[in-house]
Design an enzyme around this catalytic site. Structure first.
Site, PDB file in Angstrom:
ATOM      1  N   GLN A  10       0.928  -1.243   0.132  1.00  0.00           N
ATOM      2  CA  GLN A  10       0.000   0.129  -0.045  1.00  0.00           C
ATOM      3  C   GLN A  10       0.899   1.119  -0.023  1.00  0.00           C
ATOM      4  OE1 GLN A  10      -2.021   1.838   3.256  1.00  0.00           O
ATOM      5  NE2 GLN A  10      -4.061   1.164   2.400  1.00  0.00           N
ATOM      6  N   TYR A  61      -5.195  11.116   4.261  1.00  0.00           N
ATOM      7  CA  TYR A  61      -3.812  11.278   3.799  1.00  0.00           C
ATOM      8  C   TYR A  61      -3.470  11.981   2.473  1.00  0.00           C
ATOM      9  CZ  TYR A  61      -3.096   7.789   7.564  1.00  0.00           C
ATOM     10  OH  TYR A  61      -3.030   6.961   8.700  1.00  0.00           O
ATOM     11  N   GLY A 117      -9.215  -6.415   8.991  1.00  0.00           N
ATOM     12  CA  GLY A 117      -8.298  -5.364   9.487  1.00  0.00           C
ATOM     13  C   GLY A 117      -7.967  -6.059  10.984  1.00  0.00           C
ATOM     14  N   CYS A 149      -1.574  -6.488  20.817  1.00  0.00           N
ATOM     15  CA  CYS A 149      -3.138  -6.953  21.006  1.00  0.00           C
ATOM     16  C   CYS A 149      -3.541  -7.428  22.229  1.00  0.00           C
ATOM     17  CB  CYS A 149      -3.278  -8.014  19.900  1.00  0.00           C
ATOM     18  SG  CYS A 149      -5.283  -8.563  19.834  1.00  0.00           S
TER      19      CYS A 149
END
Length: 649
Positions: free
Chosen positions: A102, A172, A317, A360
């Site tokens: 990306q 962005y 995600g 996490c």
């Protein structure tokens, strides 16, 4: 099971093994100069091994300077990145998973604190979140940026990536050109939609020219910006149709900017699939494949979206952060064993608040896959059937028991309550914390399946543990609620938050003061208010919920306003008068106020119990204390410690 989710697909000339896409998430696992690291490669490799069909790397910067979003961001800005990008692509391809990089420039949504440069944008309009006025790019500078995006795509192709995704969403750089909220230019890059699209069009055309037709191009696009004056869905659909005319291979639909907060990354209070109607509008208007993120946590929700024709590919995600095996478990019908993302926002907070590597709450292995891979080689099955006792089945104790059983120990767990989970059994009670129940259930089912001897409703004693003659003992009993010392109060009128959340004490129509404005105090206050009581939160600091991320806190305090829950900051609890009146002191104004109450609830923190813990340390030579039993802190730190110590036990 889940026939549509695991149906083969096609993006451009690429064949995909299923409809799951791990969408881009910044994780801060790269080197400071942008090369991929063993930490990052093993992180992506674990998700490929877990069955994901397409992985899109986290934000990959194209300029390495003003466009960086975090300190250790992946980069394709220089040729020195190609070698490690190739290693990353090879690791993912091993499992027949495709990979896109990306391409990203943070634009106005970064800080000189991170980059050493002023933020850059189409106009000198600052992000309300960042607060730094950006440098308005000249046409010459824009042309340089276009070339940087194209050159970065060429590097991805040279590194054997299957495609590139251009990040044109979330406020962005390119998103800020597309949005009328941030693009006030009057030249060829501003004004009309065609002009606002010019930078994106030039980049796409350049990538196609230099990378050829077989190199896939995806564009991540906002369905809408969710801010006043921002991009709305009507214009976004026009942009998408123009991109289709340019022969991009797929479009990845998201929404929001830093200024719209939760619309980009949702806390637990936002339901699954809340954005599905936006995605459906693109699916109905386009002929190219549509990837869409929809706050997906469960395979059944993903399958339903495909059946409904919402999108062609399911963007996953944080679900993949929480469980790298999400896809494999779904395909095998093992949904109950998935580590469900609880929407706590810890991962995002680590990145945005502290510029740390992402961790996490429900997956202690996240970001440490490279370490545990090596440890597994060194210590795998070294338990050799030796007996180990774990005292306490909270998150730390349960995770330690699972690691020890995987290593070949014969594990017995003592837990004084009726099931595992420890303090998060209560933590799951307040509004919007229900996902923690799935985490608790997963831990319990996993331990049962592994043959761990679970002794619920049984408090451990030294004598009981000695009867088992264990090789070692792990003490993970959690912490105890800290007590308030209040002058003049009737002991029946002061309760602990655990009394409330466990519903051992239940009441309605009462006037309640909650002392402590941390996460626990706020959640307890809302829990009490929802039972038709009047509640006031009292906090001695100047702010509440300091451990909460901004989105979670903002949404919670908005609910507090709607539910009429006052929050008194800079306020100390002094004493109680005989007629059920509390004396509070505003430390800013040095003023005393009286407050009526029926009950006072203490939510001022947790402490450990050394006296209980030490008896096991003294009785058993090979024994350790972990989690809140050693030092009270959040779940993430406790479970990661449990993993680490169980691996080397």
């Amino acid at each position: 099971m889940y026939e549509k989710l695991f149906q083969k697909g096609k993006i451009g000339s690429l064949d995909l093994k299923n409809r799951t896409v791990m969408t881009a998430m910044g994780v801060n696992y790269s080197s400071s100069t942008g090369e991929s690291t063993s930490q990052e490669i093993e992180y992506y490799k674990a998700r490929a091994k877990g069955g994901i069909g397409l992985i899109i790397t986290g934000i990959t910067n194209v300029d390495g300077k003003a466009g960086r979003a975090c300190g250790n961001q992946l980069s394709a800005s220089h040729d020195g990145c190609i070698r490690t990008l190739r290693e990353l692509a090879d690791a993912v391809h091993t499992y027949d998973t495709k990979i896109f990089g990306q391409l990203h420039h943070a634009g106005i949504q970064t800080s000189s604190r991170i980059t050493g440069y002023k933020p850059e944008g189409p106009s000198a309009i600052a992000s309300a979140v960042i607060g730094e006025e950006p440098h308005a790019l000249s046409i010459e500078e824009i042309k340089v940026l276009e070339k940087q995006f194209i050159a970065a795509a060429v590097r991805l192709k040279n590194a054997e990536f299957d495609g590139a995704e251009i990040h044109a969403a979330h406020g962005y750089l390119i998103s800020s050109f597309l949005s009328p909220h941030t693009n006030k230019r009057e030249d060829e890059y501003g004004g009309s939609l065609e002009n606002r699209m010019r930078i994106l069009i030039n980049i796409i055309q350049g990538i196609r020219m230099y990378c050829g037709p077989s190199f896939a191009i995806s564009v991540r696009l906002n369905s809408k910006d969710h801010i006043p004056g921002g991009l709305e869905i009507e214009e976004s659909l026009q942009i998408a149709k123009k991109l289709e005319e340019l022969a991009i291979d797929c479009i990845n639909i998201s929404g929001g900017t830093y200024e719209s907060g939760y619309t980009v990354i949702e806390p637990s209070s936002i339901p699954e699939a809340w954005k599905k109607d936006y995605a459906k509008a693109f699916k109905q208007s386009l002929n190219i494949p549509v990837i869409a993120v929809n706050n997906i946590k469960h395979p059944e929700t993903a399958e339903a979206l495909l059946e409904e024709g919402i999108c062609d590919y399911i963007g996953l995600g944080r679900a993949t952060l929480a469980d790298p095996q999400w896809a494999n478990k779904a395909k095998a019908g093992r949904d109950e064993y998935i580590r469900t993302c609880v929407g706590c926002m810890n991962c995002f907070s680590q990145l945005m608040k502290y510029d740390r590597p992402v961790t996490c709450t429900v997956n202690p292995e996240l970001g440490k896959e490279h370490l545990y891979t090596d440890l597994n080689k060194l210590v795998a099955k070294t338990g050799d059937g030796k007996k180990v006792v774990v005292i306490g089945a909270g998150p730390a104790g349960s995770e330690a028991a699972i690691v020890l059983a995987n290593r070949g120990y014969k594990v017995t767990v003592f837990e004084k309550n009726e099931g595992c989970g420890g303090s998060i059994r209560l933590g799951a009670k307040p509004p919007y914390k229900f996902y923690f129940n799935e985490y608790i259930s997963m831990l319990e089912k996993t331990m049962e399946e592994m043959g761990i001897d679970l002794r619920f409703n049984e408090e451990a004693t030294v004598e009981k543990v000695k009867e088992l003659d264990p090789y070692g003992v792990v003490v993970a009993v959690g912490g105890q609620a800290a007590k308030l010392n209040i002058e003049g109060i009737d002991k029946d009128k002061i309760l602990d938050y655990r009394d409330i959340l466990s519903e051992e004490v239940d009441f309605t129509g009462k006037n309640v003061l909650v002392i402590g404005g941390g996460e626990t105090g706020l959640e307890t206050a809302e829990f009490i208010r929802d039972k038709d009581n009047k509640v006031t939160v009292v906090e001695m600091l100047s702010d509440v919920g300091l451990e909460l991320d901004k989105s979670t806190k903002a949404i919670m305090l908005k609910r507090f306003g709607e539910k009429e829950i006052p929050v008194l900051t800079n306020t100390k609890f002094k004493k109680v008068k005989a007629d059920n009146k509390a004396i509070l002191v505003n430390t800013q104004k040095d003023e005393q106020v009286e407050a009526d109450f029926d009950y006072i609830i203490s939510a001022v923190g947790v402490k450990n119990n050394p006296e209980y813990n030490n008896q096991f340390l003294e009785a058993f030579e090979n024994s350790i204390v972990i989690g809140d039993a050693r030092k009270p802190r959040n779940i993430v730190l406790g479970t990661r410690e449990a993993y680490d110590k169980a691996f080397v036990f």
